[in-house]
Design an enzyme around this catalytic site. Structure first.
Site, PDB file in Angstrom:
ATOM      1  N   ARG A 224       6.649   2.334  -3.566  1.00 35.20           N
ATOM      2  CA  ARG A 224       5.558   1.851  -4.410  1.00 35.20           C
ATOM      3  C   ARG A 224       6.132   1.545  -5.792  1.00 35.20           C
ATOM      4  NH1 ARG A 224       3.089   0.649  -0.540  1.00 35.20           N
ATOM      5  NH2 ARG A 224       1.092   1.462   0.178  1.00 35.20           N
ATOM      6  N   HIS A 272       6.523  -7.538  -1.007  1.00 35.64           N
ATOM      7  CA  HIS A 272       5.829  -6.494  -0.229  1.00 35.64           C
ATOM      8  C   HIS A 272       5.818  -6.839   1.270  1.00 35.64           C
ATOM      9  CE1 HIS A 272       2.788  -3.001  -0.693  1.00 35.64           C
ATOM     10  NE2 HIS A 272       3.347  -2.966   0.515  1.00 35.64           N
TER      11      HIS A 272
HETATM   12  P1  NAP Z   1       5.336  10.477   4.525  1.00 33.69           P
HETATM   13  O1  NAP Z   1       5.723  10.669   5.952  1.00 33.69           O
HETATM   14  O2  NAP Z   1       4.109  11.140   4.023  1.00 33.69           O
HETATM   15  O3  NAP Z   1       6.594  10.930   3.647  1.00 33.69           O
HETATM   16  C1  NAP Z   1       6.524  11.048   2.270  1.00 33.69           C
HETATM   17  C2  NAP Z   1       7.743  11.798   1.769  1.00 33.69           C
HETATM   18  O4  NAP Z   1       7.684  11.842   0.328  1.00 33.69           O
HETATM   19  C3  NAP Z   1       7.789  13.248   2.260  1.00 33.69           C
HETATM   20  O5  NAP Z   1       9.127  13.619   2.505  1.00 33.69           O
HETATM   21  C4  NAP Z   1       7.246  14.013   1.054  1.00 33.69           C
HETATM   22  O6  NAP Z   1       7.679  15.358   0.945  1.00 33.69           O
HETATM   23  C5  NAP Z   1       7.838  13.203  -0.083  1.00 33.69           C
HETATM   24  N1  NAP Z   1       7.124  13.479  -1.333  1.00 33.69           N
HETATM   25  C6  NAP Z   1       5.793  13.336  -1.604  1.00 33.69           C
HETATM   26  N2  NAP Z   1       5.536  13.742  -2.864  1.00 33.69           N
HETATM   27  C7  NAP Z   1       6.707  14.153  -3.395  1.00 33.69           C
HETATM   28  C8  NAP Z   1       7.093  14.704  -4.641  1.00 33.69           C
HETATM   29  N3  NAP Z   1       6.182  14.919  -5.617  1.00 33.69           N
HETATM   30  N4  NAP Z   1       8.396  15.032  -4.836  1.00 33.69           N
HETATM   31  C9  NAP Z   1       9.298  14.839  -3.848  1.00 33.69           C
HETATM   32  N5  NAP Z   1       9.014  14.325  -2.638  1.00 33.69           N
HETATM   33  C10 NAP Z   1       7.730  13.981  -2.410  1.00 33.69           C
HETATM   34  O7  NAP Z   1       5.167   8.925   4.174  1.00 33.69           O
HETATM   35  P2  NAP Z   1       5.836   7.664   4.915  1.00 33.69           P
HETATM   36  O8  NAP Z   1       5.051   7.285   6.096  1.00 33.69           O
HETATM   37  O9  NAP Z   1       7.288   7.930   5.082  1.00 33.69           O
HETATM   38  O10 NAP Z   1       5.592   6.533   3.811  1.00 33.69           O
HETATM   39  C11 NAP Z   1       6.138   6.635   2.511  1.00 33.69           C
HETATM   40  C12 NAP Z   1       5.588   5.534   1.613  1.00 33.69           C
HETATM   41  O11 NAP Z   1       6.149   4.261   1.954  1.00 33.69           O
HETATM   42  C13 NAP Z   1       4.086   5.287   1.734  1.00 33.69           C
HETATM   43  O12 NAP Z   1       3.334   6.247   1.010  1.00 33.69           O
HETATM   44  C14 NAP Z   1       3.955   3.907   1.145  1.00 33.69           C
HETATM   45  O13 NAP Z   1       3.749   4.032  -0.243  1.00 33.69           O
HETATM   46  C15 NAP Z   1       5.317   3.257   1.408  1.00 33.69           C
HETATM   47  N6  NAP Z   1       5.236   2.121   2.356  1.00 33.69           N
HETATM   48  C16 NAP Z   1       5.619   0.886   1.933  1.00 33.69           C
HETATM   49  C17 NAP Z   1       5.561  -0.196   2.812  1.00 33.69           C
HETATM   50  C18 NAP Z   1       6.042  -1.563   2.404  1.00 33.69           C
HETATM   51  O14 NAP Z   1       5.838  -2.541   3.125  1.00 33.69           O
HETATM   52  N7  NAP Z   1       6.712  -1.713   1.295  1.00 33.69           N
HETATM   53  C19 NAP Z   1       5.104  -0.010   4.116  1.00 33.69           C
HETATM   54  C20 NAP Z   1       4.708   1.258   4.501  1.00 33.69           C
HETATM   55  C21 NAP Z   1       4.776   2.326   3.622  1.00 33.69           C
HETATM   56  P3  NAP Z   1       7.272  16.480   2.032  1.00 33.69           P
HETATM   57  O15 NAP Z   1       8.139  16.159   3.221  1.00 33.69           O
HETATM   58  O16 NAP Z   1       7.632  17.752   1.375  1.00 33.69           O
HETATM   59  O17 NAP Z   1       5.813  16.296   2.313  1.00 33.69           O
END
Ligand code: NAP
Length: 309
Positions: A224, A272
């Protein structure tokens, strides 16, 4: 008959209707998929933030809101939403993200720009280092971060991850917390930001933390826009502390035409497109969650409102 309201903005009804109906049939769910319904008759809401629907209070019967998006920052703080909220973890979206991250990492690792644009016909036979000699820090080692880590590790990159809580992932060294951030960034050649947008993750990469990487490190941000302080990034690009930034996400999208990232020699802007939710595979995830809801089983990918993701 389970009533499923598709509130996902223009275009998505056409894209998702047939795949959802197929997935519901496969999951043996007798579903009535609709674009409009009396709120108190709806059992599940398939949702994207581009929908007009913003007030969830009248949906008194709804058992869950099933997001088509992986990132839920635009809905998680909605006070009218008291129903369980599930985010999207779609295998094809994960594949897309993995391809984007691996592709852009390899571009910079191999120095491909030197060969694709070589107007002076320079013959420099210096070979790039091997992946085994490169360190990659993945900030956010969740569903997407872990998949990217494993794909890069299969190519022999040295990958370490960073998360909010302490994590044990087989074969991946992980860190957490503030001290962990410094450790994971120390000496990183590549930094991939795959954190959700929450108040805690805003400006994770700032003037202080950008200085912790190896000089000349490459930033890849498909997470993001708010994860990075734009001004600090531009300053770090100017000094050479950061060698290049490949950015897929921005604080304002579309990225305004006068933003300094456009046309910057060491910034690559992708609009994006790193990873999209794909109808066929995501429909199966939604159908499985509806099956679970009907069977009284716990939902998959439930969002923790207090954490914000
Ligand atoms: P996820 O499975 O919820 O993983 C999020 C990771 O971030 C987890 O390891 C979490 O830690 C960590 N995290 C959250 N808050 C944190 C903090 N304050 N300090 C350190 N680490 C933190 O999410 P995901 O499915 O992998 O997706 C991640 C993000 O990718 C989405 O939220 C979205 O914004 C982005 N995304 C972008 C696109 C695009 O097209 N560009 C597409 C899809 C998603 P824990 O393991 O401890 O919970």
């Amino acid at each position: 008959m389970v009533k499923i309201l598709m509130a996902a903005g223009p275009g998505n009804w056409e894209r998702y209707r047939a795949p959802l109906e197929t997935a519901l049939t496969k999951a043996r769910i007798s579903g009535d998929l609709v674009q409009d319904a009396a709120p108190d008759t709806v059992d599940y809401i398939v949702y994207a933030p581009s929908a007009d629907l913003q007030d969830f209070a009248p949906f008194t019967r709804a058992k869950a809101v099933l997001s088509l998006w992986a990132g839920v920052e635009r809905i998680v703080g909605n006070k009218s939403l008291t129903q369980p909220l599930c985010r999207m973890v779609d295998p094809a979206l994960t594949e897309g993200m993995t391809e984007w991250v691996v592709g852009h990492t390899l571009r910079h690792h191999l120095g491909l720009d030197r060969y694709t644009q070589n107007p002076d016909r320079i013959w420099d036979p210096t070979c790039p280092p091997l992946a085994r000699d490169r360190r990659v820090a993945i900030l956010g080692i969740g569903a997407l971060g872990e998949a990217c880590a494993r794909a890069l590790m299969a190519l022999n990159f040295h990958v370490e991850g960073w998360s909010r809580s302490a994590k044990t992932l087989s074969g991946i060294t992980t860190h957490h917390g503030r001290a962990g951030l410094k450790t994971v960034l120390a000496g990183a050649d590549f930094v991939v930001t795959l954190l959700p947008r929450t108040p805690e993750t805003e400006n994770t990469l700032n003037s202080e933390t950008l200085a912790w990487t190896k000089p000349g490190a490459v930033i890849l941000n498909p997470g993001r826009g708010a994860l990075i302080d734009d001004t600090a990034l531009l300053a770090a690009l100017k000094t050479g502390q950061i060698g290049h930034a490949t950015l897929d996400v921005f604080r304002i999208e579309p990225l305004p035409a006068d933003h300094p990232f456009w046309g910057h020699a060491r910034v690559t802007v992708t609009p994006h497109i790193a990873a999209d939710t794909r109808p066929d595979t995501s429909a199966e995830v939604i159908a499985e969650n509806i099956r679970r809801g009907e069977a009284g089983q716990p939902f998959l990918h439930l969002v923790d409102r207090s954490r914000g993701y």
